[in-house]
Scaffold this active site. Structure first.
Site, mmCIF file in Angstrom:
data_model
loop_
_atom_site.group_PDB
_atom_site.id
_atom_site.type_symbol
_atom_site.label_atom_id
_atom_site.label_comp_id
_atom_site.label_asym_id
_atom_site.label_seq_id
_atom_site.Cartn_x
_atom_site.Cartn_y
_atom_site.Cartn_z
ATOM 1 N N CYS A 149 -4.237 5.951 11.619
ATOM 2 C CA CYS A 149 -3.531 5.935 12.906
ATOM 3 C C CYS A 149 -2.516 7.081 13.048
ATOM 4 O O CYS A 149 -1.913 7.242 14.103
ATOM 5 C CB CYS A 149 -2.843 4.592 13.142
ATOM 6 S SG CYS A 149 -1.502 4.243 11.979
ATOM 7 N N THR A 208 0.812 -1.221 0.000
ATOM 8 C CA THR A 208 0.000 0.000 0.000
ATOM 9 C C THR A 208 0.845 1.270 0.000
ATOM 10 O O THR A 208 0.340 2.353 -0.293
ATOM 11 C CB THR A 208 -0.902 0.051 1.254
ATOM 12 O OG1 THR A 208 -0.052 0.018 2.416
ATOM 13 C CG2 THR A 208 -1.865 -1.104 1.297
ATOM 14 N N CYS A 239 -0.235 6.699 7.468
ATOM 15 C CA CYS A 239 -1.601 6.170 7.431
ATOM 16 C C CYS A 239 -2.577 7.236 7.925
ATOM 17 O O CYS A 239 -2.315 7.924 8.896
ATOM 18 C CB CYS A 239 -1.675 4.933 8.330
ATOM 19 S SG CYS A 239 -3.340 4.327 8.645
ATOM 20 N N ARG A 292 4.083 6.700 3.097
ATOM 21 C CA ARG A 292 3.199 7.783 3.493
ATOM 22 C C ARG A 292 2.520 7.427 4.817
ATOM 23 O O ARG A 292 2.249 6.249 5.068
ATOM 24 C CB ARG A 292 2.107 8.015 2.431
ATOM 25 C CG ARG A 292 2.582 8.733 1.180
ATOM 26 C CD ARG A 292 1.497 8.752 0.110
ATOM 27 N NE ARG A 292 1.257 7.422 -0.471
ATOM 28 C CZ ARG A 292 0.137 6.717 -0.313
ATOM 29 N NH1 ARG A 292 -0.868 7.210 0.368
ATOM 30 N NH2 ARG A 292 0.007 5.526 -0.882
ATOM 31 N N CYS A 333 2.268 2.577 9.520
ATOM 32 C CA CYS A 333 1.315 2.608 10.629
ATOM 33 C C CYS A 333 2.031 2.484 11.960
ATOM 34 O O CYS A 333 3.176 2.056 12.038
ATOM 35 C CB CYS A 333 0.342 1.428 10.526
ATOM 36 S SG CYS A 333 -0.843 1.582 9.187
ATOM 37 N N CYS A 336 -3.085 0.338 15.096
ATOM 38 C CA CYS A 336 -3.854 0.903 13.975
ATOM 39 C C CYS A 336 -5.077 0.033 13.711
ATOM 40 O O CYS A 336 -4.980 -1.197 13.684
ATOM 41 C CB CYS A 336 -3.001 0.976 12.714
ATOM 42 S SG CYS A 336 -3.942 1.566 11.283
HETATM 43 ZN ZN LIG Z 1 -2.477 2.912 10.285
#
Ligand SMILES: [Zn+2]
Length: 351
Positions: free
Chosen positions: A75, A37, A72, A70, A41, A45
């Protein structure tokens, strides 16, 4: 504190278990980047657990960002949580008597359920309870300064004496009375090596600890027992001072902390901590040398234990005590931070 306790697990499998079990004690110390993805995190999370083979683990949010992940949106591993909590705390501090309603939060663009979850995660209490604790904190200050119970009640924004007594007793474990001790204030501070807990009053720093919960809990319980004072969420001018000093320290621009300290140990612990503070920035000593420094060369084990239990991480520099012969010891995760601290100090030079 005990830098020898792992701050994050040494193996991929153990790191993955932290996320599988949503073990938030590692929050601030362990981050996962997910290759499928492109996001990273924090532990706990609410998003679906990624597959193990897609996970890379990092000790800081910065490292995950540097690796191209990047943050999340659920969270907020890069500190979005802190930003929202800060915003809410600012709201409370600006007008402590204001009722914080869903509508008020909405006018500030804050989602009430997000606020609730983040406060529970951070403070172990809802935002409403937090606001009430802050108001009771003002009452406690009034009483500590010799104000009357009625003044304290009004300061806390309670109309009824019985409602005030009940709420006060719930937080402080005692009935409101003139001359009750001041509360201590707890705050969370982000540093380059993870989140730290800061406990202060208006005069001194009582606890500074990385938020590895097992260590923190022991120090926290001991502090409460020794001080017999309530601990409320909040900041003092000492919190501001240590936060500023920590920033400078992690930039390599500060080698000598000036924040006033309040330590509470046995005579032996106190001796050990005093000796620790004479080890210059950028240098190390062995446990045996530390025992010699306090004139008790046989007390190496007791010195090591006092070293581990000082409660003022970085300032009472237990990370400058290493194993005889120069090795750090045998605990992988915690040693990473210990080594990072020693590297930082050797680069930023001595006092
Ligand atoms: Zn997360």
């Amino acid at each position: 504190m005990d830098l020898l306790t792992p701050t994050y697990p040494a193996t991929h499998g153990a790191c993955y278990a932290v996320f599988r079990e949503q073990d938030v004690t590692y929050d601030g110390h362990l981050f996962v980047g997910v290759s499928s993805t492109g996001i990273f995190c924090r532990p706990g999370c609410p998003a679906k657990l990624p597959k193990s083979e897609n996970c890379t683990f990092y000790p800081t949010a910065k490292r995950a960002l540097d690796a191209g992940f990047r943050a999340c949106k659920r969270c907020h591993p890069a500190g979005g949580e802190t930003a929202l909590i800060r915003q809410l705390i600012t709201l409370v501090e600006a007008d402590p008597d204001a009722k914080v309603t869903q509508a008020l939060l909405a006018t500030h663009g804050i989602d009430a359920s997000t606020a609730r979850r983040q406060f529970l995660n951070r403070f172990g209490m809802s935002f409403t309870d937090y606001a009430r604790a802050r108001r009771l904190g003002r009452a406690a200050k009034t009483l500590a300064k010799g104000g009357s119970v009625l003044d304290a009640q009004l300061d806390a924004g309670f109309d009824s004496p019985s409602g005030f007594r009940t709420a006060y007793a719930k937080i402080f474990g005692t009935t409101p009375a003139k001359g009750n001790p001041d509360p201590l204030f707890i705050e969370w501070v982000e540093t380059a090596m993870g989140r730290m807990i800061v406990i202060t009053d208006d005069d001194a720093l009582y606890l500074l600890e990385f938020t590895n919960r097992k260590n923190m809990r022991r120090q926290f319980d001991r502090l409460r027992k020794v001080q017999a004072r309530a601990v409320l969420p909040g900041r003092t001018k000492i919190t501001d001072q240590i936060e500023t000093e920590l920033k400078a320290y992690f930039k390599g621009e500060l080698s000598d902390f000036k924040t006033p300290l309040a330590t509470s140990g046995t005579e032996f612990q106190q001796q050990t901590w005093d000796a620790l503070q004479t080890i210059p920035h950028g240098q190390t000593r062995s446990y045996a040398q530390l025992a010699e420094m306090i004139g008790k060369p046989a007390a190496v084990r007791a010195v090591a234990s006092a070293n581990a239990n000082n409660g003022l991480a970085l300032i009472i520099p237990c990370h400058r005590v290493i194993a005889k012969g120069g090795g750090l010891g045998g605990y992988a995760g915690g040693l990473t931070r210990k080594q990072n601290l020693l590297d930082l100090e050797s680069k930023s030079g001595s006092a």
